[in-house]
Motif scaffolding. Sequence first.
Motif, PDB file in Angstrom:
ATOM      1  N   ASN A  40      -0.026  14.970 -23.380  1.00 26.37           N
ATOM      2  CA  ASN A  40      -0.695  14.562 -24.475  1.00 26.37           C
ATOM      3  C   ASN A  40      -0.554  12.899 -24.561  1.00 26.37           C
ATOM      4  OD1 ASN A  40      -0.654  13.518 -27.465  1.00 26.37           O
ATOM      5  ND2 ASN A  40      -2.125  15.261 -27.209  1.00 26.37           N
ATOM      6  N   LEU A  41      -1.521  12.080 -24.807  1.00 26.80           N
ATOM      7  CA  LEU A  41      -1.261  10.528 -24.502  1.00 26.80           C
ATOM      8  C   LEU A  41      -0.551  10.039 -25.670  1.00 26.80           C
ATOM      9  CD1 LEU A  41      -1.903   7.918 -23.287  1.00 26.80           C
ATOM     10  CD2 LEU A  41      -4.257   7.993 -24.298  1.00 26.80           C
ATOM     11  N   ALA A  42      -1.039  10.359 -27.025  1.00 28.40           N
ATOM     12  CA  ALA A  42      -0.226  10.177 -28.323  1.00 28.40           C
ATOM     13  C   ALA A  42       1.094  10.367 -28.137  1.00 28.40           C
ATOM     14  CB  ALA A  42      -1.009  10.695 -29.356  1.00 28.40           C
ATOM     15  N   ASP A  43       1.529  11.520 -27.743  1.00 31.55           N
ATOM     16  CA  ASP A  43       3.058  11.679 -27.609  1.00 31.55           C
ATOM     17  C   ASP A  43       3.865  10.930 -26.579  1.00 31.55           C
ATOM     18  OD1 ASP A  43       2.560  13.900 -29.327  1.00 31.55           O
ATOM     19  OD2 ASP A  43       2.708  15.363 -27.483  1.00 31.55           O
ATOM     20  N   GLY A  44       3.059  10.404 -25.688  1.00 30.95           N
ATOM     21  CA  GLY A  44       3.798   9.690 -24.476  1.00 30.95           C
ATOM     22  C   GLY A  44       3.835   8.335 -24.940  1.00 30.95           C
ATOM     23  N   ILE A  45       2.916   7.610 -25.644  1.00 31.32           N
ATOM     24  CA  ILE A  45       3.004   6.327 -25.928  1.00 31.32           C
ATOM     25  C   ILE A  45       3.416   5.902 -27.224  1.00 31.32           C
ATOM     26  CG2 ILE A  45       0.873   5.900 -24.620  1.00 31.32           C
ATOM     27  CD1 ILE A  45      -0.857   5.560 -27.201  1.00 31.32           C
ATOM     28  N   LYS A  46       3.960   6.942 -28.115  1.00 34.74           N
ATOM     29  CA  LYS A  46       4.405   6.678 -29.293  1.00 34.74           C
ATOM     30  C   LYS A  46       5.837   5.835 -29.372  1.00 34.74           C
ATOM     31  CE  LYS A  46       4.877   8.967 -33.685  1.00 34.74           C
ATOM     32  NZ  LYS A  46       6.239   8.275 -34.275  1.00 34.74           N
ATOM     33  N   ASP A  47       5.551   4.725 -30.145  1.00 38.14           N
ATOM     34  CA  ASP A  47       6.695   3.756 -30.119  1.00 38.14           C
ATOM     35  C   ASP A  47       7.102   3.284 -28.847  1.00 38.14           C
ATOM     36  OD1 ASP A  47       6.747   4.173 -32.976  1.00 38.14           O
ATOM     37  OD2 ASP A  47       8.156   5.872 -32.687  1.00 38.14           O
ATOM     38  N   ALA A  48       6.043   3.344 -27.847  1.00 41.61           N
ATOM     39  CA  ALA A  48       6.645   2.605 -26.448  1.00 41.61           C
ATOM     40  C   ALA A  48       6.718   1.189 -26.729  1.00 41.61           C
ATOM     41  CB  ALA A  48       5.673   2.837 -25.423  1.00 41.61           C
ATOM     42  N   SER A  49       7.640   0.469 -25.779  1.00 44.50           N
ATOM     43  CA  SER A  49       7.672  -0.812 -25.863  1.00 44.50           C
ATOM     44  C   SER A  49       6.604  -1.314 -24.541  1.00 44.50           C
ATOM     45  CB  SER A  49       8.959  -1.586 -25.366  1.00 44.50           C
ATOM     46  OG  SER A  49       9.819  -0.922 -26.183  1.00 44.50           O
ATOM     47  N   VAL A  50       6.211  -0.459 -23.663  1.00 48.63           N
ATOM     48  CA  VAL A  50       5.479  -0.759 -22.532  1.00 48.63           C
ATOM     49  C   VAL A  50       4.400   0.269 -22.171  1.00 48.63           C
ATOM     50  CG1 VAL A  50       4.933  -1.466 -20.070  1.00 48.63           C
ATOM     51  CG2 VAL A  50       7.223  -2.359 -21.451  1.00 48.63           C
ATOM     52  N   VAL A  51       3.220   0.043 -22.238  1.00 50.03           N
ATOM     53  CA  VAL A  51       2.484   1.287 -21.560  1.00 50.03           C
ATOM     54  C   VAL A  51       1.663   0.658 -20.489  1.00 50.03           C
ATOM     55  CG1 VAL A  51       0.302   2.570 -22.243  1.00 50.03           C
ATOM     56  CG2 VAL A  51       1.790   1.855 -24.131  1.00 50.03           C
TER      57      VAL A  51
END
Lengths: 301, 301, 301
Positions: free
Chosen positions: A200-211
Amino acid sequence: MKHLIDIKSLDKSEIAQIVSLARTFKLKKRQPSVGGSTACLMFFENSTRTKISFDLAAQKLGMNVIHFDGGTSSLSKGETLKDTLENLAAIGVDNLIVRTTEDDFIQRCMSEIKVPLSYVNAGSGTTAHPTQALLDFLTMLEKLATVKGKKICIVGDIAHSRVARSNIELLTRYQANVHVVAPEYFMPEDKRDDVTYHTNLADGIKDASVVMALRIQKERFDNLEGYDINDYIRHYRLHSKLIAEYCQYALIMHPGPVNRDVEITSELLDSKKGQTILEQAQNGTYVRMAVLEMLNAKGAN
Amino acid sequence: MKHLIDIKSLDKSEIAQIVSLARTFKLKKRQPSVGGSTACLMFFENSTRTKISFDLAAQKLGMNVIHFDGGTSSLSKGETLKDTLENLAAIGVDNLIVRTTEDDFIQRCMSEIKVPLSYVNAGSGTTAHPTQALLDFLTMLEKLATVKGKKICIVGDIAHSRVARSNIELLTRYQANVHVVAPEYFMPEDKRDDVTYHTNLADGIKDASVVMALRIQKERFDNLEGYDINDYIRHYRLHSKLIAEYCQYALIMHPGPVNRDVEITSELLDSKKGQTILEQAQNGTYVRMAVLEMLNAKGAN
Amino acid sequence: MKHLIDIKSLDKSEIAQIVSLARTFKLKKRQPSVGGSTACLMFFENSTRTKISFDLAAQKLGMNVIHFDGGTSSLSKGETLKDTLENLAAIGVDNLIVRTTEDDFIQRCMSEIKVPLSYVNAGSGTTAHPTQALLDFLTMLEKLATVKGKKICIVGDIAHSRVARSNIELLTRYQANVHVVAPEYFMPEDKRDDVTYHTNLADGIKDASVVMALRIQKERFDNLEGYDINDYIRHYRLHSKLIAEYCQYALIMHPGPVNRDVEITSELLDSKKGQTILEQAQNGTYVRMAVLEMLNAKGAN
């Protein structure tokens, strides 16, 4: 440093030196000192940015540049790899910069043959692309100061991506908190314990510093069960609203060339956030200058 | 000077500076000063003399030279022009030297994209070939001191000739008395008030100071109503007797490559009068050095 | 020295100067002095080592290097050879380094045309490959001090070998005792009085100081009466036991690329004795630097 094969075989002092030297070149604080050495570009896969970047890096260092044309070469006429390499070294080539579809081409060269060539991996099959990881690392350091403890999320066609493998190798060594997002058909078989995997994309990118989005490597698969480009776009394409919602401060990165509106929407690419991708390309030349300078420093060979 | 797109966009002080700088390089009176800048040759049409001339001019200036291969590039893999150009600029390309079949390729680049690239038009479709006009101008100045008031007659396939368009643009600006000779099937649609058009060769070349023959651009037309090569040869081919009769002191010029015995007879080409054509080729390198020097002078970018 | 066409047209003082200069470059005792001259590589046959070696030699001398692409050039569009050459010279090319399938290409150029180009023969048809003979000569001198009175045996496809012709020309001039071994189908038609011909390998190599195997030039014959590769291997392939028995101290040489296990067994190639073949390749770069330096010395042109 004698070769650049993959991230694994670099120690941290070498990585630190590459980053520092690349910065120094970028800031025009240092003149290159390896003029007179010879780089040979041996590209068996098409390439624009990596090839031009290495070519220019070598020229900026004052090196001689030779283009080895696989198609019309003695290799294509049946000369063995061993003989070709030994002759290139004898003729005067110092650095062989190689891009192949084969995972272990350079390892094969090195195991068969003892010649004083320095190999530089410019992308090998699906396994390694160390200068890409190094330029990505430099770009992150310039923006984030450190990657330690930062959530860095790599999205897309992980299965076929040497960029992902080299980045994961490097970032985990620096204690980044590495996450991967991919649909099942792009999920790698060699999952690691120190990486978190998401579908799930949202789970992965949540609060990420880099995507970091990856190019879908259509040239590396024919029939991939479950693969559907429209499904990919629907669930994994990056766009501004999504980034604003889940990780508004994240750097948006991509190794290029981008399949526009597949991995990233044009509106995100063309926004201010999309500019980091060009800084990656820019840093590529400086990182490759640093690598070539180190390989050819007096005493290295 | 930031780009060289066409003659129209140059002002006279820039033209004067190009001519003067080219002369200075030719007389070895000045060392180039732009070493370290990078030219990328992006040629989508075959070319021998223009491409080699730019390549050599850049090398003589101490520039780095990158060859962009349209056929195997990321462009051919579907990358957008915008992304390709932005990446080339990011990687470190300063000057993009472009030859295309497309009339407005560079204009398209510039309107879409804001990147710090200097474009140099090395021939665009049928519209412009400014460095050719500039080297022709230098050649005329060396022989005639000025073009003002001189009768300059351009003969042949005007319709498809970017060389003719750029020359007419430049020569009329310097008050040359420009005449054009062409059969109806090679007559341009965009006739100008400041140029005199003839279908009869003798009328056009009578008392001319310069007679410039053009290459028949067979690659730019398929079925051209009325075109017959033997008819062309019979009525428009230049030969020594004709020149002796109508304009015995005229310079004989041609942008090359010549279709021997079509546009000009071999006996005229191989006579002393034919040598000016090689001086054009020679001046080409110096004019391109001048253009690249000016584009890369400190402060230009 | 104005050209390098074949061995015949060199005098001994020129050969001595080439050898001495090559040695000086190899020992890094002298900086090249011809920076700024321009070499154009015009290769109509595939080549890896010769082309790369010339390219690198020119770059090491600080020369500009232009690649003339026969396939997309104005020559292929019907421009005459004369016009192409005159234009290359006008644009600024100083040295034309040519490889052709045609025996007399350079002679044809020179007879038709008066241009200030220095020609360098990088292999012409089956007649001459002078830089190969010169690098072989340098290699022999380094190992044997002199070739005078030494038995030097050339083995294999003599009929199609420009390497053999140039070596025989050079070695006989220096009073080497030249022997040739070939099956009837590879025996040359132009036999010389000062060379001894054998069909039996053992007879030819007995007590030789040098045994030079040649590449079977399959690309130069279709149906050759009597030719059978297995027969060739059975009777003419070099291997260690044979060398140990008949000429244990002989240098083993080959111009490359080797057809492994056809002209020489892999065990011989990969033994210490096989290393001389790489020294030939290495000397190639230095000999070509010497040739280019001499062609471009002040006053040479």
